[in-house]
Design an enzyme around this catalytic site. Structure first.
Site, PDB file in Angstrom:
ATOM      1  N   VAL A  62       0.912  -1.284  -0.101  1.00  0.00           N
ATOM      2  CA  VAL A  62       0.007   0.010  -0.025  1.00  0.00           C
ATOM      3  C   VAL A  62       1.018   1.422  -0.051  1.00  0.00           C
ATOM      4  O   VAL A  62       0.239   2.246  -0.103  1.00  0.00           O
ATOM      5  CB  VAL A  62      -0.983   0.077   1.000  1.00  0.00           C
ATOM      6  CG1 VAL A  62      -1.973  -1.030   1.135  1.00  0.00           C
ATOM      7  CG2 VAL A  62      -0.214   0.000   2.379  1.00  0.00           C
ATOM      8  N   TYR A 149       3.702   4.372  16.166  1.00  0.00           N
ATOM      9  CA  TYR A 149       2.476   3.871  15.976  1.00  0.00           C
ATOM     10  C   TYR A 149       1.104   4.721  16.503  1.00  0.00           C
ATOM     11  O   TYR A 149       0.161   5.029  15.903  1.00  0.00           O
ATOM     12  CB  TYR A 149       2.295   2.372  16.634  1.00  0.00           C
ATOM     13  CG  TYR A 149       1.015   1.464  16.430  1.00  0.00           C
ATOM     14  CD1 TYR A 149       1.063   0.786  14.996  1.00  0.00           C
ATOM     15  CD2 TYR A 149       0.146   1.308  17.354  1.00  0.00           C
ATOM     16  CE1 TYR A 149       0.143  -0.014  14.689  1.00  0.00           C
ATOM     17  CE2 TYR A 149      -1.074   0.299  16.721  1.00  0.00           C
ATOM     18  CZ  TYR A 149      -0.877  -0.124  15.509  1.00  0.00           C
ATOM     19  OH  TYR A 149      -1.994  -1.037  15.165  1.00  0.00           O
ATOM     20  N   LYS A 153      -1.760   6.111  13.892  1.00  0.00           N
ATOM     21  CA  LYS A 153      -2.979   5.767  14.273  1.00  0.00           C
ATOM     22  C   LYS A 153      -4.078   6.986  14.507  1.00  0.00           C
ATOM     23  O   LYS A 153      -5.282   6.883  14.035  1.00  0.00           O
ATOM     24  CB  LYS A 153      -3.333   4.503  15.101  1.00  0.00           C
ATOM     25  CG  LYS A 153      -2.741   3.370  14.766  1.00  0.00           C
ATOM     26  CD  LYS A 153      -3.286   2.786  13.465  1.00  0.00           C
ATOM     27  CE  LYS A 153      -2.780   1.528  13.243  1.00  0.00           C
ATOM     28  NZ  LYS A 153      -3.618   0.967  11.896  1.00  0.00           N
TER      29      LYS A 153
END
Length: 249
Positions: A62, A149, A153
């Protein structure tokens, strides 16, 4: 499964060869969707496609926008995007290398942008579509030793809200699920619950989960299926915790 909420619909899922992505592929296929399984592990993607009669598989990283556009452009129809590809690094800012930082942001945030950029023109042109992104409880409240992370997010959550506002009048809904600790390879192979500290997983569950147990990918997939379905037709821009009460604290 009795329901056919996705009969006649095509659902593209990234990160679909394992974990939450694979559980989502199985759930949507069981509800009648033709599932497009995209994963950088092409062999695992094909194995899942072979398991599901209505599935097609593509090897897809991706972070590669051109390849993402190519895959989407080659499809006759797309009605649902589940953006589930993700990686993790567990560390503080000083201990996270620039290369690790870029990898986390490239996959977990830019990968969502790339996937949505590929499907949104199609959704707008056809008058509708549903996007479900995957955040995390620590995209909302933060956590020690998870700096990159957490940042990625949190970005996914606000990107989802922005897309919901930008494209609601186009018939497009964009929502996000924010899981707690889920029994996936991403968790089991990382520092949390890894071989270096077998008790770390249970300690985190005890600290964060009011239900007192780890979650299963199928439980997150159920929430994803709801948000992607017409049962959620009046819901957009939402971040749905699937976290056993983590963010209720």
């Amino acid at each position: 499964m009795d329901t056919e909420r996705f009969a006649g619909k095509v659902a593209l899922i990234t990160g679909a060869a394992s974990g939450i992505g694979a559980a989502s592929a199985r759930r949507l296929a069981a509800e009648g969707a033709q599932v497009i399984i995209c994963d950088r592990n092409g062999t695992a993607a094909q194995q899942l496609a072979d398991e599901l009669n209505t599935a097609r598989a593509f090897e897809l990283d991706v972070t590669d926008l051109e390849r993402t556009l190519e895959v989407v452009d080659g499809l006759e129809r797309v009605d649902v995007l589940v953006s589930a590809a993700g990686v993790d690094v567990c560390d503080t800012v000083p201990n996270t290398s620039p290369e690790e930082w870029r990898t986390i942001l490239d996959v977990d945030l830019t990968g969502v942008y790339n996937s949505c950029r590929a499907v949104l023109p199609r959704f707008v042109a056809q008058g509708g579509g549903a996007i479900v992104t995957i955040s995390s409880a620590i995209g909302t409240v933060g956590e020690r030793n998870r700096s990159a992370y957490c940042a990625a997010k949190a970005g996914v959550e606000n990107l989802t809200r922005a897309m919901a506002l930008d494209h609601g009048r186009d018939g497009v809904r964009a929502n996000c699920v924010a899981p707690g600790l889920i029994d996936t390879p991403l968790i089991r192979n990382g520092k949390v619950g890894g071989e270096d500290d077998p008790g770390a997983m249970q300690a985190m569950v005890d600290r964060h989960h009011a239900l007192g147990r780890i979650g299963q990918p199928s439980e997150v997939a159920a929430a994803i299926a709801f948000l992607a379905s017409d049962d959620a037709s009046f819901i957009t821009g939402a971040v749905l915790p699937v976290d056993a009460g983590w963010t209720a604290q």
